[in-house]
Scaffold this active site. Structure first.
Site, mmCIF file in Angstrom:
data_model
loop_
_atom_site.group_PDB
_atom_site.id
_atom_site.type_symbol
_atom_site.label_atom_id
_atom_site.label_comp_id
_atom_site.label_asym_id
_atom_site.label_seq_id
_atom_site.Cartn_x
_atom_site.Cartn_y
_atom_site.Cartn_z
ATOM 1 N N HIS A 103 -8.468 0.020 2.489
ATOM 2 C CA HIS A 103 -8.461 -1.431 2.688
ATOM 3 C C HIS A 103 -9.669 -2.211 2.549
ATOM 4 O O HIS A 103 -9.500 -3.333 2.977
ATOM 5 C CB HIS A 103 -7.575 -1.813 4.186
ATOM 6 C CG HIS A 103 -6.381 -1.570 4.080
ATOM 7 N ND1 HIS A 103 -5.387 -1.580 2.992
ATOM 8 C CD2 HIS A 103 -5.240 -0.781 5.030
ATOM 9 C CE1 HIS A 103 -4.123 -1.210 3.609
ATOM 10 N NE2 HIS A 103 -4.134 -0.813 4.413
ATOM 11 N N ARG B 76 -1.236 -9.727 -2.880
ATOM 12 C CA ARG B 76 0.051 -10.168 -2.677
ATOM 13 C C ARG B 76 0.085 -11.717 -2.702
ATOM 14 O O ARG B 76 -1.112 -12.050 -1.879
ATOM 15 C CB ARG B 76 0.897 -9.597 -1.591
ATOM 16 C CG ARG B 76 2.255 -9.822 -1.620
ATOM 17 C CD ARG B 76 2.965 -9.219 -0.325
ATOM 18 N NE ARG B 76 4.466 -9.215 -0.239
ATOM 19 C CZ ARG B 76 4.997 -8.509 0.506
ATOM 20 N NH1 ARG B 76 4.710 -8.139 1.691
ATOM 21 N NH2 ARG B 76 6.323 -8.684 0.403
ATOM 22 N N ARG C 90 10.122 -3.186 5.729
ATOM 23 C CA ARG C 90 10.527 -4.286 6.356
ATOM 24 C C ARG C 90 11.851 -4.724 5.410
ATOM 25 O O ARG C 90 13.180 -4.550 5.660
ATOM 26 C CB ARG C 90 9.909 -5.159 6.842
ATOM 27 C CG ARG C 90 10.262 -6.427 7.732
ATOM 28 C CD ARG C 90 9.224 -7.376 8.023
ATOM 29 N NE ARG C 90 8.925 -8.222 6.769
ATOM 30 C CZ ARG C 90 9.439 -9.210 6.442
ATOM 31 N NH1 ARG C 90 10.355 -9.818 6.929
ATOM 32 N NH2 ARG C 90 8.900 -9.904 5.379
ATOM 33 N N THR D 26 0.826 -1.337 -0.159
ATOM 34 C CA THR D 26 -0.091 0.109 0.053
ATOM 35 C C THR D 26 0.848 1.215 0.003
ATOM 36 O O THR D 26 0.664 2.280 -0.780
ATOM 37 C CB THR D 26 -1.025 0.094 1.147
ATOM 38 O OG1 THR D 26 -1.386 -1.331 1.573
ATOM 39 C CG2 THR D 26 -1.857 1.046 1.131
ATOM 40 N N THR D 27 1.828 1.147 0.948
ATOM 41 C CA THR D 27 2.762 2.474 1.143
ATOM 42 C C THR D 27 3.341 2.632 -0.307
ATOM 43 O O THR D 27 3.402 3.811 -0.762
ATOM 44 C CB THR D 27 3.747 2.189 2.097
ATOM 45 O OG1 THR D 27 3.311 1.462 3.426
ATOM 46 C CG2 THR D 27 4.529 3.280 2.686
HETATM 47 P P1 A3P Z 1 7.763 -6.759 3.876
HETATM 48 O O1 A3P Z 1 7.026 -6.956 5.103
HETATM 49 O O2 A3P Z 1 7.366 -8.040 3.295
HETATM 50 O O3 A3P Z 1 9.030 -6.203 3.653
HETATM 51 P P2 A3P Z 1 1.943 -2.328 3.141
HETATM 52 O O4 A3P Z 1 2.410 -0.879 2.496
HETATM 53 O O5 A3P Z 1 0.688 -2.589 2.466
HETATM 54 O O6 A3P Z 1 1.650 -2.083 4.819
HETATM 55 O O7 A3P Z 1 2.760 -3.308 2.784
HETATM 56 C C1 A3P Z 1 3.966 -3.376 3.318
HETATM 57 C C2 A3P Z 1 4.869 -4.280 2.590
HETATM 58 O O8 A3P Z 1 5.383 -3.635 1.388
HETATM 59 C C3 A3P Z 1 6.273 -4.548 3.433
HETATM 60 O O9 A3P Z 1 6.644 -5.932 3.039
HETATM 61 C C4 A3P Z 1 7.318 -3.375 2.867
HETATM 62 O O10 A3P Z 1 8.724 -3.493 3.328
HETATM 63 C C5 A3P Z 1 6.817 -3.310 1.398
HETATM 64 N N1 A3P Z 1 7.312 -2.130 0.842
HETATM 65 C C6 A3P Z 1 6.887 -0.997 1.600
HETATM 66 N N2 A3P Z 1 7.459 -0.011 0.617
HETATM 67 C C7 A3P Z 1 8.085 -0.514 -0.376
HETATM 68 C C8 A3P Z 1 8.921 -0.136 -1.522
HETATM 69 N N3 A3P Z 1 8.859 1.300 -1.797
HETATM 70 N N4 A3P Z 1 9.052 -1.112 -2.325
HETATM 71 C C9 A3P Z 1 8.998 -2.407 -2.218
HETATM 72 N N5 A3P Z 1 8.389 -2.628 -1.086
HETATM 73 C C10 A3P Z 1 7.775 -1.844 -0.255
#
Ligand code: A3P
Length: 320
Positions: free
Chosen positions: A129, A151, A286, A69-70
């Site tokens: 969401h 995912r 992460r 999402t981010t």
């Molecule tokens: P991981 O925990 O597998 O590393 P959301 O934003 O929906 O909460 O999703 C979080 C997941 O997206 C995390 O996965 C995070 O590391 C990954 N993520 C966040 N920003 C990212 C980016 N710029 N590029 C790739 N993955 C990213």
């Protein structure tokens, strides 16, 4: 004229109290209309279906949590606002000083209460969401564009498990408990399979208005996704822009390394659930890799989840 929105819901706190609730994740979850919502958000989300007023030119980033999402918010924001800011200008580009989550409001949640959303100029870039079933049906009849992101479920689960443990102040959730709950559909905005399927079916019915994406596709070829996304949102890159690498700049600016190293994303954060959880923005970054589940789950767990996924998606055309 501004649209008045009633702060009342059809459901009072007493009716919420009768809904099934489960503990285990960082905050209790409540089952509302077949969707597990964080209990402290139920009243707010109940209002969305009746009171959120979609506009035909809205672009809604709908995601299953922990699917990127981010990242998607950052990409869409950078694409839409590419003429307004220099990519390297730390004083002006909002992505360099703000967390992407705060730049695209969640419908009906913190930063995106319904009254505020009414005040935004069109076309609005919004996020949610919520499953489609908890959004107004006018989203479909008006032809709102939806970018859906999900995912590979094992990776989504492992990302969820780590995240919930990072944001909790107190008790942690162990992997086995988390797995059992996820497997039973009890995770924030779950069951995940209903979430994926609702948007999958919508994308089959409205292919021009619903773009169905997977995290893995963006990892595999971010430039292609960025170009597709720009076209889908209605602001395609010009030949000139592609020649001068504007699309590549978007990819770079929103890449894991670039975003996760920014001061705001290393040190910033926000409280939720009356201080019961603290989302340090660093918890949103992460690893950013595919296939990390193998480092945490047993082979048996992986196979069990795969079988569930195969069963739930059978006949739908959706595969992982
Ligand atoms: P991981 O925990 O597998 O590393 P959301 O934003 O929906 O909460 O999703 C979080 C997941 O997206 C995390 O996965 C995070 O590391 C990954 N993520 C966040 N920003 C990212 C980016 N710029 N590029 C790739 N993955 C990213």
């Amino acid at each position: 004229l501004p649209v008045a929105i009633s702060s009342k819901t059809n459901h009072d706190d007493n009716s919420i109290a009768t809904l099934p609730t489960r503990e285990g994740w960082s905050t209790p979850l409540t089952l509302y209309n077949n969707c597990w919502l964080r209990s402290h958000m139920v009243a707010k989300f109940m209002r969305v279906k009746e009171n959120f007023k979609p506009r035909h030119d809205d672009v809604i980033l709908a995601t299953h949590p922990k699917s990127g999402t981010t990242w998607l918010k950052a990409l869409a924001f950078a694409i839409v606002n590419r003429s307004s800011y220099e990519f390297d200008d730390a004083d002006h580009h909002p992505l360099l000083t703000q967390n992407p989550q705060t730049l695209v409001p969640f419908i009906g949640a913190q930063g995106g209460n319904l009254e505020y959303l009414e005040t935004l100029p069109s076309p609005r870039l919004l996020a949610t969401h919520l499953p489609l079933s908890l959004l107004p049906s006018t989203i479909t009849t008006l032809g709102c564009r939806i970018v859906y992101l999900c995912r590979e479920p094992k990776d989504a689960f492992i990302s969820r498990w780590h995240f919930d443990n990072k944001i909790t102040q107190g008790v942690k959730i162990d992997l086995d408990t988390a797995f059992t709950m996820f497997f039973e559909g009890c995770s924030p905005f779950g069951p995940f399979w209903d979430h994926y399927l609702q948007y999958w079916k919508e994308s089959l019915q409205r292919p021009r208005e619903v773009l169905f994406l997977r995290y893995e596709e963006i990892v595999f070829d971010p430039l292609k996704v960025v170009r597709d996304l720009a076209g889908f949102i209605g602001v395609p890159f010009t030949e000139e822009e592609e020649k001068s690498g504007v699309d590549q700049e978007v990819v770079r600016l929103c890449g894991f390394k670039a975003l996760s190293n920014l001061d705001i994303n290393r040190n910033g954060g926000t409280e939720r659930a009356e201080g019961k959880i603290f989302i340090g923005y660093s918890a949103l970054f992460r690893q950013g890799k595919t296939g990390d589940w193998v480092n945490h789950m047993s082979k048996e767990m992986g196979e069990k989840l795969d079988r569930l996924v195969e069963d739930k998606f059978k006949g739908s055309g959706l595969k992982f």
